[in-house]
Design an enzyme around this catalytic site. Sequence first.
Site, PDB file in Angstrom:
ATOM      1  N   CYS A 164      41.546  37.805  41.519  1.00  0.00           N
ATOM      2  CA  CYS A 164      40.756  39.027  41.668  1.00  0.00           C
ATOM      3  C   CYS A 164      41.622  40.251  41.422  1.00  0.00           C
ATOM      4  O   CYS A 164      42.709  40.379  41.975  1.00  0.00           O
ATOM      5  CB  CYS A 164      40.131  39.104  43.046  1.00  0.00           C
ATOM      6  SG  CYS A 164      38.955  40.460  43.176  1.00  0.00           S
ATOM      7  N   SER A 215      31.231  44.700  51.332  1.00  0.00           N
ATOM      8  CA  SER A 215      32.431  44.687  52.155  1.00  0.00           C
ATOM      9  C   SER A 215      32.802  46.137  52.484  1.00  0.00           C
ATOM     10  O   SER A 215      33.254  46.867  51.607  1.00  0.00           O
ATOM     11  CB  SER A 215      33.509  44.007  51.308  1.00  0.00           C
ATOM     12  OG  SER A 215      34.501  43.482  52.079  1.00  0.00           O
ATOM     13  N   SER A 262      28.148  38.858  47.558  1.00  0.00           N
ATOM     14  CA  SER A 262      28.975  39.781  48.338  1.00  0.00           C
ATOM     15  C   SER A 262      29.905  40.554  47.400  1.00  0.00           C
ATOM     16  O   SER A 262      30.614  39.961  46.595  1.00  0.00           O
ATOM     17  CB  SER A 262      29.794  38.973  49.350  1.00  0.00           C
ATOM     18  OG  SER A 262      30.699  39.804  50.007  1.00  0.00           O
ATOM     19  N   ASN A 282      41.737  36.956  59.545  1.00  0.00           N
ATOM     20  CA  ASN A 282      42.458  35.676  59.541  1.00  0.00           C
ATOM     21  C   ASN A 282      43.895  35.942  59.105  1.00  0.00           C
ATOM     22  O   ASN A 282      44.121  36.266  57.939  1.00  0.00           O
ATOM     23  CB  ASN A 282      41.824  34.744  58.502  1.00  0.00           C
ATOM     24  CG  ASN A 282      40.986  33.657  59.117  1.00  0.00           C
ATOM     25  OD1 ASN A 282      41.286  33.147  60.195  1.00  0.00           O
ATOM     26  ND2 ASN A 282      39.930  33.294  58.429  1.00  0.00           N
ATOM     27  N   CYS A 325      42.153  44.090  47.283  1.00  0.00           N
ATOM     28  CA  CYS A 325      42.041  44.465  48.704  1.00  0.00           C
ATOM     29  C   CYS A 325      43.292  43.934  49.417  1.00  0.00           C
ATOM     30  O   CYS A 325      43.678  42.780  49.220  1.00  0.00           O
ATOM     31  CB  CYS A 325      40.797  43.842  49.328  1.00  0.00           C
ATOM     32  SG  CYS A 325      39.287  44.199  48.411  1.00  0.00           S
ATOM     33  N   GLU A 371      38.458  27.938  45.114  1.00  0.00           N
ATOM     34  CA  GLU A 371      38.057  27.342  46.396  1.00  0.00           C
ATOM     35  C   GLU A 371      36.553  27.475  46.639  1.00  0.00           C
ATOM     36  O   GLU A 371      35.920  28.421  46.160  1.00  0.00           O
ATOM     37  CB  GLU A 371      38.725  28.105  47.543  1.00  0.00           C
ATOM     38  CG  GLU A 371      40.212  28.165  47.470  1.00  0.00           C
ATOM     39  CD  GLU A 371      40.772  29.079  48.536  1.00  0.00           C
ATOM     40  OE1 GLU A 371      41.989  29.048  48.716  1.00  0.00           O
ATOM     41  OE2 GLU A 371      39.997  29.816  49.195  1.00  0.00           O
ATOM     42  N   CYS A 420      43.461  40.569  51.637  1.00  0.00           N
ATOM     43  CA  CYS A 420      42.887  39.367  51.020  1.00  0.00           C
ATOM     44  C   CYS A 420      43.943  38.625  50.204  1.00  0.00           C
ATOM     45  O   CYS A 420      44.637  39.221  49.372  1.00  0.00           O
ATOM     46  CB  CYS A 420      41.718  39.787  50.134  1.00  0.00           C
ATOM     47  SG  CYS A 420      41.157  38.504  49.028  1.00  0.00           S
ATOM     48  N   ASN A 440      34.447  47.482  55.797  1.00  0.00           N
ATOM     49  CA  ASN A 440      35.800  47.325  56.375  1.00  0.00           C
ATOM     50  C   ASN A 440      36.472  48.554  56.971  1.00  0.00           C
ATOM     51  O   ASN A 440      37.559  48.429  57.555  1.00  0.00           O
ATOM     52  CB  ASN A 440      36.754  46.691  55.355  1.00  0.00           C
ATOM     53  CG  ASN A 440      36.228  45.374  54.869  1.00  0.00           C
ATOM     54  OD1 ASN A 440      35.626  44.633  55.629  1.00  0.00           O
ATOM     55  ND2 ASN A 440      36.409  45.083  53.599  1.00  0.00           N
ATOM     56  N   GLY A 486      37.270  36.185  44.061  1.00  0.00           N
ATOM     57  CA  GLY A 486      36.752  36.994  42.963  1.00  0.00           C
ATOM     58  C   GLY A 486      35.673  37.967  43.370  1.00  0.00           C
ATOM     59  O   GLY A 486      35.114  37.893  44.468  1.00  0.00           O
ATOM     60  N   GLU A 487      35.418  38.917  42.472  1.00  0.00           N
ATOM     61  CA  GLU A 487      34.372  39.925  42.663  1.00  0.00           C
ATOM     62  C   GLU A 487      33.211  39.526  41.751  1.00  0.00           C
ATOM     63  O   GLU A 487      33.286  39.698  40.523  1.00  0.00           O
ATOM     64  CB  GLU A 487      34.939  41.311  42.312  1.00  0.00           C
ATOM     65  CG  GLU A 487      33.921  42.405  42.124  1.00  0.00           C
ATOM     66  CD  GLU A 487      32.914  42.551  43.258  1.00  0.00           C
ATOM     67  OE1 GLU A 487      33.318  42.931  44.356  1.00  0.00           O
ATOM     68  OE2 GLU A 487      31.713  42.287  43.025  1.00  0.00           O
ATOM     69  N   CYS A 518      38.983  33.984  51.985  1.00  0.00           N
ATOM     70  CA  CYS A 518      39.073  33.757  50.551  1.00  0.00           C
ATOM     71  C   CYS A 518      40.503  33.696  50.038  1.00  0.00           C
ATOM     72  O   CYS A 518      41.313  34.554  50.317  1.00  0.00           O
ATOM     73  CB  CYS A 518      38.229  34.851  49.903  1.00  0.00           C
ATOM     74  SG  CYS A 518      38.878  35.721  48.569  1.00  0.00           S
ATOM     75  N   CYS A 535      30.033  28.603  50.383  1.00  0.00           N
ATOM     76  CA  CYS A 535      30.659  29.828  49.880  1.00  0.00           C
ATOM     77  C   CYS A 535      31.344  29.510  48.549  1.00  0.00           C
ATOM     78  O   CYS A 535      32.199  28.624  48.484  1.00  0.00           O
ATOM     79  CB  CYS A 535      31.660  30.319  50.924  1.00  0.00           C
ATOM     80  SG  CYS A 535      32.603  31.726  50.382  1.00  0.00           S
TER      81      CYS A 535
HETATM   82  S1  SF4 Z   1      38.199  40.647  49.195  1.00  0.00           S
HETATM   83 FE1  SF4 Z   1      37.010  40.003  47.391  1.00  0.00          FE
HETATM   84  S2  SF4 Z   1      37.090  41.811  46.080  1.00  0.00           S
HETATM   85 FE2  SF4 Z   1      38.735  42.105  47.562  1.00  0.00          FE
HETATM   86  S3  SF4 Z   1      40.554  41.243  46.558  1.00  0.00           S
HETATM   87 FE3  SF4 Z   1      39.599  39.603  47.795  1.00  0.00          FE
HETATM   88  S4  SF4 Z   1      38.313  38.494  46.361  1.00  0.00           S
HETATM   89 FE4  SF4 Z   1      38.763  40.492  45.449  1.00  0.00          FE
END
Ligand code: SF4
Length: 349
Positions: free
Chosen positions: A113, A213, A190, A289, A117, A93, A120, A215, A162-163, A334, A106
Amino acid sequence: MTTTNLYDLSPLDLERSLADVVSPPFRIKQIEQWMYGHGVTSFEEMTNLPRELRASLAERFTLDFPEVVETTPPASDGSQKSLFRLKDGNRIEAVYMPMGDRVSVCLSSQAGCAVGCTFCVTGFFGAGRNLTPSEMVGQFFTIQQMYSEPVERMNVVFMGMGEPLLNFENLIATLDILYVNLAPKRITVSTSGIIPGIDDLARLPRRPNLAVSINAPDRKRREEIMPITKKYPLEGLIAAMKRYPTERGREMTAEYVLLAGWNDSPRDAIALAKLLRGVHAKVNAIPFNEDPNLPPWMKRPSDRAIDTFVETLVEHGVPVTVRRSKGRDIAAACGQLRGRTEPRRKRTA
Ligand code: SF4
């Protein structure tokens, strides 16, 4: 014979690869102009090159981008998300976000990923392969063309699926391509807190902005929603943020997803302010969200709770912005659009 996608090469590698097949050298500049200035996806579009040169390039190289398969209707704030299909069938995306006289795009850096997290949707669906430079810059150029955006108006943030710091080499080649048009201060990477990646980024001669991030205001709670904290503890992450050089007029961003009743109290805001003491960063508060794939206890805080959290941070000297509605109605967090088109299944840890 496999052909090289020229958008997979950094500008330096592109020049080296073309030097063997293109002459005179000014033709290489023309090719770069078509690629980086216009984002073309076929050699036929390079109309100021001789026909034979275009044909010989097409035999050796490609200029492919991922294909857009769906775009959401615009949200109330004008943002739109696009779903791209990659050659191997993976889907990723990218989001177009108008912001006053600027536009942010973005981008995704992986087709999934592994960081996991728990708030997510991308993390919920599990690991995916690294995106190539052409798949990352392809998102940028495609969105630029879809909206006919002048590049001077555009900012880029790697905050999609993704990271990015786990796809470091490809990220660096992608940044080098984006730098042809955009100053480093207009690009933000990020991260979930990959400390060695932050240090590697810090050593680059041209550095993008860094967003981390965070949090949660303490290690224990951060571990609950960001298991990566076990490998890269919060204290070490804060130290890495302090080490990251910030040029004059630039600052880092501490991303903070607000979860109702969990990390959104005034006490949490005070603890966060304390945690970030000495870090040259503003907080970007992101009300959660909600999504059917995520734990049902995770809720978006009330507007009142969000306001109180923000006011408390400001009272304690922390600059803060709130991403209140950016794309809320288009599943802009994401992985959410892909998640809605994916069959329901269990988390792949
Ligand atoms: S927030 Fe970013 S790092 Fe964490 S699982 Fe989602 S995509 Fe991966």
